[in-house]
Design an enzyme around this catalytic site. Structure first.
Site, PDB file in Angstrom:
ATOM      1  N   LYS A   1       0.831  -1.202   0.000  1.00 50.92           N
ATOM      2  CA  LYS A   1       0.000   0.000   0.000  1.00 50.92           C
ATOM      3  C   LYS A   1       0.862   1.248   0.000  1.00 50.92           C
ATOM      4  O   LYS A   1       1.890   1.287   0.677  1.00 50.92           O
ATOM      5  CB  LYS A   1      -0.883   0.029   1.254  1.00 50.92           C
ATOM      6  CG  LYS A   1      -2.016  -0.977   1.242  1.00 50.92           C
ATOM      7  CD  LYS A   1      -2.740  -0.869   2.570  1.00 50.92           C
ATOM      8  CE  LYS A   1      -4.003  -1.707   2.586  1.00 50.92           C
ATOM      9  NZ  LYS A   1      -4.567  -1.750   3.940  1.00 50.92           N
TER      10      LYS A   1
ATOM     11  N   GLY B   1       2.392   4.560   1.081  1.00 47.37           N
ATOM     12  CA  GLY B   1       2.598   5.023   2.458  1.00 47.37           C
ATOM     13  C   GLY B   1       3.615   4.176   3.196  1.00 47.37           C
ATOM     14  O   GLY B   1       4.237   4.623   4.148  1.00 47.37           O
TER      15      GLY B   1
ATOM     16  N   THR C   1       5.906   1.441   5.351  1.00 48.39           N
ATOM     17  CA  THR C   1       5.998   1.073   6.769  1.00 48.39           C
ATOM     18  C   THR C   1       5.479   2.194   7.662  1.00 48.39           C
ATOM     19  O   THR C   1       4.692   1.962   8.572  1.00 48.39           O
ATOM     20  CB  THR C   1       7.473   0.768   7.151  1.00 48.39           C
ATOM     21  OG1 THR C   1       7.878  -0.399   6.442  1.00 48.39           O
ATOM     22  CG2 THR C   1       7.623   0.529   8.647  1.00 48.39           C
TER      23      THR C   1
ATOM     24  N   LYS D   1       2.156   5.777  17.082  1.00 50.19           N
ATOM     25  CA  LYS D   1       1.866   7.033  17.797  1.00 50.19           C
ATOM     26  C   LYS D   1       0.400   7.101  18.212  1.00 50.19           C
ATOM     27  O   LYS D   1       0.058   7.703  19.235  1.00 50.19           O
ATOM     28  CB  LYS D   1       2.226   8.261  16.960  1.00 50.19           C
ATOM     29  CG  LYS D   1       3.711   8.517  16.712  1.00 50.19           C
ATOM     30  CD  LYS D   1       4.688   7.602  17.396  1.00 50.19           C
ATOM     31  CE  LYS D   1       6.020   7.530  16.698  1.00 50.19           C
ATOM     32  NZ  LYS D   1       6.593   6.195  16.649  1.00 50.19           N
TER      33      LYS D   1
ATOM     34  N   GLY E   1       8.245  -5.218  -7.727  1.00 49.68           N
ATOM     35  CA  GLY E   1       9.145  -4.820  -8.808  1.00 49.68           C
ATOM     36  C   GLY E   1      10.544  -5.380  -8.630  1.00 49.68           C
ATOM     37  O   GLY E   1      11.015  -5.558  -7.508  1.00 49.68           O
TER      38      GLY E   1
ATOM     39  N   GLY F   1      12.729   0.511   1.323  1.00 50.86           N
ATOM     40  CA  GLY F   1      12.461   0.557   2.758  1.00 50.86           C
ATOM     41  C   GLY F   1      13.155  -0.493   3.598  1.00 50.86           C
ATOM     42  O   GLY F   1      14.231  -0.978   3.257  1.00 50.86           O
TER      43      GLY F   1
ATOM     44  N   VAL G   1      11.417   1.017  23.544  1.00 44.97           N
ATOM     45  CA  VAL G   1      10.921   1.836  24.665  1.00 44.97           C
ATOM     46  C   VAL G   1       9.520   2.387  24.369  1.00 44.97           C
ATOM     47  O   VAL G   1       8.733   2.592  25.293  1.00 44.97           O
ATOM     48  CB  VAL G   1      11.894   2.983  25.065  1.00 44.97           C
ATOM     49  CG1 VAL G   1      13.219   2.413  25.558  1.00 44.97           C
ATOM     50  CG2 VAL G   1      12.098   3.996  23.973  1.00 44.97           C
ATOM     51  N   GLU G   2       9.187   2.594  23.087  1.00 40.17           N
ATOM     52  CA  GLU G   2       7.830   3.067  22.770  1.00 40.17           C
ATOM     53  C   GLU G   2       6.791   1.995  23.092  1.00 40.17           C
ATOM     54  O   GLU G   2       5.771   2.275  23.726  1.00 40.17           O
ATOM     55  CB  GLU G   2       7.738   3.502  21.300  1.00 40.17           C
ATOM     56  CG  GLU G   2       8.458   4.815  21.034  1.00 40.17           C
ATOM     57  CD  GLU G   2       8.240   5.374  19.636  1.00 40.17           C
ATOM     58  OE1 GLU G   2       8.638   6.520  19.403  1.00 40.17           O
ATOM     59  OE2 GLU G   2       7.665   4.672  18.762  1.00 40.17           O
TER      60      GLU G   2
ATOM     61  N   HIS H   1       4.550  32.706  27.402  1.00 41.18           N
ATOM     62  CA  HIS H   1       4.456  32.165  28.761  1.00 41.18           C
ATOM     63  C   HIS H   1       3.006  31.842  29.077  1.00 41.18           C
ATOM     64  O   HIS H   1       2.127  32.640  28.782  1.00 41.18           O
ATOM     65  CB  HIS H   1       4.976  33.221  29.755  1.00 41.18           C
ATOM     66  CG  HIS H   1       4.874  32.783  31.181  1.00 41.18           C
ATOM     67  ND1 HIS H   1       5.681  31.794  31.712  1.00 41.18           N
ATOM     68  CD2 HIS H   1       4.041  33.184  32.185  1.00 41.18           C
ATOM     69  CE1 HIS H   1       5.360  31.625  32.980  1.00 41.18           C
ATOM     70  NE2 HIS H   1       4.367  32.451  33.291  1.00 41.18           N
TER      71      HIS H   1
END
Length: 456
Positions: free
Chosen positions: A38, A40, A42, A52, A115, A140, A181-182, A433
């Site tokens: 598709k 876009g 990974t 995210k 391809g 990729g 870690v994510e 601020h």
């Protein structure tokens, strides 16, 4: 065999490939874009965007659980993982539709299929040959494993982790880099018992040591366990779980083992080496203008050695399109590419770490501004800080930040680094601020010799 030609044939429709296609089309070139999956790649389907989304759901869970500390009576009833996945998939789907629309609007010819680069600036897809005046290789990366560690069952990579239909009770995460870690952060927020295993001496080992210390402190507070400086030796699984063995002799029992040891370049099986493209350790070799050793053939993104980041591939794609169109774009400074790890707390950096700067300049000046002195960070109840690294009698060459939401501050840090700004250039800039950007401003005020909210 039919022969189809264009100014530009691109193999791979991820961040690098599609950015190159759209920019080239804007510049009046005819473009054929080949993608087996598709548009876009990974980033959109198995990387940045879905992870995210999970991290945002995790933040909502934490907010619900921790409402009391803000005087809000809220509690976390539980995680509806089907609902979480539906939200995540909805975000991906909307962005995917948008990309497809952009491809149409830019009159990019999309070719669906796997391809193979066959040389002579030609890509073959299902028996049809597409020849370009130029070819861009943009295939990729894939989720790597360790030798002898087979992916399957309870041993998963980020690809499978994104589509789990349950929240594991106990997880071992192999790898304490960005991906590790994510996911550890997400699962801990969802209520799992998480242990990270990292062979190097610290978490996020590619970042400044300051960031590792801050993140490790925060993870301890959150109850996320980690073992650093210890090597993995094996994993066995059965119907009830997976047992992970370490060089130290420890055995960790869990429901799942997430293998997060980085991503490898997706160059095998595309005909590159057979067609004469120079490949070293799996990566396509390019010069600073992203040209391969073959005339008219370029490479972008994760197959080119360096930071494997979607926005790097995106920028390289734009660069190559402009290069082919004769615009002679400025070479991309790899150190100037911003880096963000979206765990809780976030880690964001640009430029050189203190260690890298010392290697380059001999001696450096550093300053750390603690978020304890920042009003908005106190409101958000986040700890962390901003670390600046300055060249001797020179500009600031590195910025590292740790704290919730600091990923949003990296834009200004990148401008400062890219403009080779001195502390006295930044000190007069006014920061609204209360915002977290003030932490950046305060750090520069201090380095310029006029600290306000800083104790000496």
């Amino acid at each position: 065999m039919t022969d189809t030609s264009a100014d530009l044939v691109i193999l791979g429709g991820g961040s690098g490939g599609y950015a190159c296609a759209f920019r080239a089309a804007e510049l009046g070139l005819s473009v054929i874009l080949v993608e087996k999956d598709k548009l876009g790649g990974t980033c959109l389907h198995r990387g940045c965007i879905p992870t995210k989304a999970l991290l945002h759901a995790a933040e909502v869970a934490d907010n619900a659980r921790e409402g009391d500390q803000f005087g809000v009576k809220s509690s976390l009833e539980g995680i509806d993982i089907a609902g979480v996945n539906s939200y995540k998939d909805g975000v991906v789907s909307r962005l995917y539709k948008g990309l497809q629309g952009l491809a149409k609007a830019n009159k990019v010819t999309l070719v669906e299929g796997a391809g193979t680069f066959v040389g002579n600036r030609t890509v073959e897809v299902d028996g049809t040959r597409y020849t370009g005046k130029n070819v861009v290789l943009a295939t990729g990366s894939y989720a790597r494993s360790l030798p002898g560690l087979e992916i399957g069952g309870r041993v998963i990579t980020s690809d499978q982790a994104l589509n789990l239909d349950f929240v594991p009770e106990k997880v071992v995460v192999l790898g304490g880099g960005v991906i590790g870690v994510e996911f550890a952060s997400v699962w801990a927020s969802f209520g799992a018992d998480v242990t990270i295993v990292e062979a190097l001496p610290r978490l996020v080992p590619a970042e400044d040591e300051y960031a590792s210390k801050q993140l490790e402190r925060a993870f301890r507070r959150r109850g996320i366990k980690f073992k650093t400086g210890v090597k993995f030796t094996g994993a066995t699984q059965n119907e009830s779980g997976v047992a992970v063995t370490l060089e130290s002799g420890d055995v960790l029992e869990a429901d799942l083992l997430l293998v997060a040891v980085g991503r490898g370049p997706n160059t095998a099986g595309h005909g590159y080496e057979e067609a004469g493209v120079q490949v070293e350790r799996g990566f396509v070799v390019t010069d600073e203008r992203l040209r391969t050793n073959l005339d008219g053939v370029y490479a972008v993104g994760d197959i080119v050695r360096g930071l494997q980041l979607a926005h790097r591939g995106f920028q390289q794609g734009i660069f190559v399109a402009e290069e082919i169109a004769g615009q002679n774009p400025k070479v991309i400074d790899e150190a100037g590419i911003p880096r963000v790890t979206y765990c809780k707390p976030e880690v964001a950096s640009v430029g050189l770490s203190e260690a890298a700067a010392k290697e380059k300049y001999g001696s450096v000046e550093t300053f750390v501004y603690d978020l304890a002195g920042n009003g908005k960070s106190q409101i958000l109840k986040t700890a962390g800080g901003v670390k600046l690294v300055k060249a001797p009698d020179g500009p600031v060459v590195g910025v590292t930040m740790v704290g919730e939401r600091v990923g949003e501050l990296i834009g200004e840090a990148q401008l400062i680094y890219s403009w080779e700004a001195y502390p006295e250039d930044v000190a007069p800039l006014i920061h609204a601020h209360p915002t977290q950007t003030e932490a950046l401003g305060e750090a520069f005020l201090a380095l310029a010799g006029k600290p306000l909210h800083v104790h000496g």
